[in-house]
Motif scaffolding. Sequence first.
Motif, short mmCIF file in Angstrom:
data_model
loop_
_atom_site.label_atom_id
_atom_site.label_comp_id
_atom_site.label_asym_id
_atom_site.label_seq_id
_atom_site.Cartn_x
_atom_site.Cartn_y
_atom_site.Cartn_z
N SER A 1 0.85 -1.18 0.00
CA SER A 1 0.00 0.00 0.00
C SER A 1 0.89 1.24 0.00
CB SER A 1 -0.92 0.01 1.22
OG SER A 1 -0.16 -0.02 2.39
N ALA A 2 0.42 2.23 -0.69
CA ALA A 2 1.22 3.46 -0.84
C ALA A 2 0.53 4.63 -0.16
CB ALA A 2 1.39 3.77 -2.32
N PRO A 3 1.32 5.53 0.43
CA PRO A 3 0.71 6.77 0.91
C PRO A 3 0.16 7.53 -0.29
CG PRO A 3 3.11 6.87 1.08
CD PRO A 3 2.74 5.48 0.64
N SER A 4 -0.78 8.42 -0.06
CA SER A 4 -1.45 9.11 -1.17
C SER A 4 -0.48 9.85 -2.08
CB SER A 4 -2.51 10.06 -0.64
OG SER A 4 -1.93 11.01 0.22
N SER A 5 0.60 10.39 -1.54
CA SER A 5 1.57 11.11 -2.39
C SER A 5 2.29 10.17 -3.36
CB SER A 5 2.59 11.84 -1.52
OG SER A 5 3.31 10.92 -0.76
N ALA A 6 2.40 8.90 -3.00
CA ALA A 6 3.08 7.95 -3.88
C ALA A 6 2.16 7.44 -4.97
CB ALA A 6 3.62 6.78 -3.08
N THR A 7 0.87 7.65 -4.85
CA THR A 7 -0.06 7.18 -5.87
C THR A 7 0.24 7.81 -7.22
OG1 THR A 7 -1.71 6.96 -4.13
CG2 THR A 7 -2.49 6.88 -6.39
N VAL A 8 0.62 9.08 -7.23
CA VAL A 8 0.98 9.74 -8.48
C VAL A 8 2.21 9.08 -9.08
CG1 VAL A 8 1.76 11.90 -9.51
CG2 VAL A 8 -0.03 11.92 -7.78
N ASP A 9 3.21 8.78 -8.25
CA ASP A 9 4.42 8.11 -8.74
C ASP A 9 4.08 6.74 -9.32
OD1 ASP A 9 5.98 10.20 -7.93
OD2 ASP A 9 6.56 9.28 -6.02
N MET A 10 3.14 6.03 -8.67
CA MET A 10 2.76 4.71 -9.16
C MET A 10 2.08 4.82 -10.52
SD MET A 10 1.42 2.87 -5.70
CE MET A 10 0.62 1.58 -6.61
N ALA A 11 1.25 5.85 -10.69
CA ALA A 11 0.54 6.02 -11.96
C ALA A 11 1.51 6.33 -13.09
CB ALA A 11 -0.49 7.13 -11.84
N LEU A 12 2.60 7.01 -12.76
CA LEU A 12 3.57 7.39 -13.77
C LEU A 12 4.68 6.34 -13.95
CD1 LEU A 12 4.01 11.14 -12.80
CD2 LEU A 12 2.61 10.19 -14.66
N ASP B 1 -0.31 -5.39 -10.75
CA ASP B 1 -1.66 -5.09 -10.25
C ASP B 1 -1.58 -3.83 -9.39
OD1 ASP B 1 -4.19 -4.96 -9.20
OD2 ASP B 1 -4.11 -6.90 -8.19
N SER B 2 -1.92 -2.70 -9.98
CA SER B 2 -1.79 -1.42 -9.27
C SER B 2 -2.78 -1.29 -8.11
CB SER B 2 -1.98 -0.25 -10.24
OG SER B 2 -3.28 -0.29 -10.81
N ALA C 1 8.40 -6.92 -4.84
CA ALA C 1 7.22 -6.10 -4.54
C ALA C 1 6.89 -5.16 -5.70
CB ALA C 1 7.45 -5.29 -3.26
N SER C 2 7.91 -4.58 -6.33
CA SER C 2 7.70 -3.70 -7.48
C SER C 2 7.05 -4.46 -8.63
CB SER C 2 9.02 -3.10 -7.95
OG SER C 2 9.56 -2.24 -6.98
#
Length: 145
Positions: A57-68, A111-112, A104-105
């Motif tokens: 699980s990612a903190p909300s700030s990392a969600t943008v990094d995950m999308a990119l 599966d995002s 993990a990556s």
Amino acid sequence: METSRIVEEPFLARSKSATGPIDGLPTEALVLQFSDKILITLSQEGRLSQWIQVPLSAPSSATVDMALANNNLLPMSHLTPKTLLGGGGEDRESLAQLYAVQIASHIARRDSEERRTLVVGLGLRTLKPDREAFFDVLELIQKVL
């Protein structure tokens, strides 16, 4: 007096295993998928000497990094490994954490929406920063995921 009965029930966690060579040694990979955790073990000669946990699980700030994030071989920056048991020195612990974050990556890129915690058990005879062994580990893990 009532006699007890044994009732056979299916194991609820999905599992898959595979074997393959890592650094020239036969290695068994196993994944158990529980509702809250994914357990992956890599074992040579029946050993498990290090356990690392990586929350997916990612903190909300990392969600943008995950999308990119792209599909390169660099580990995702929001993943933070923690050694639970074992170690074997600073170099071995750092390399084991790198393996766990790389696994993990791979799961997070596949599966995002995955939010479970990954627990990796390593029991490799030698853990060295060798390119071929690193790719052997990733190839074997992909067989069980």
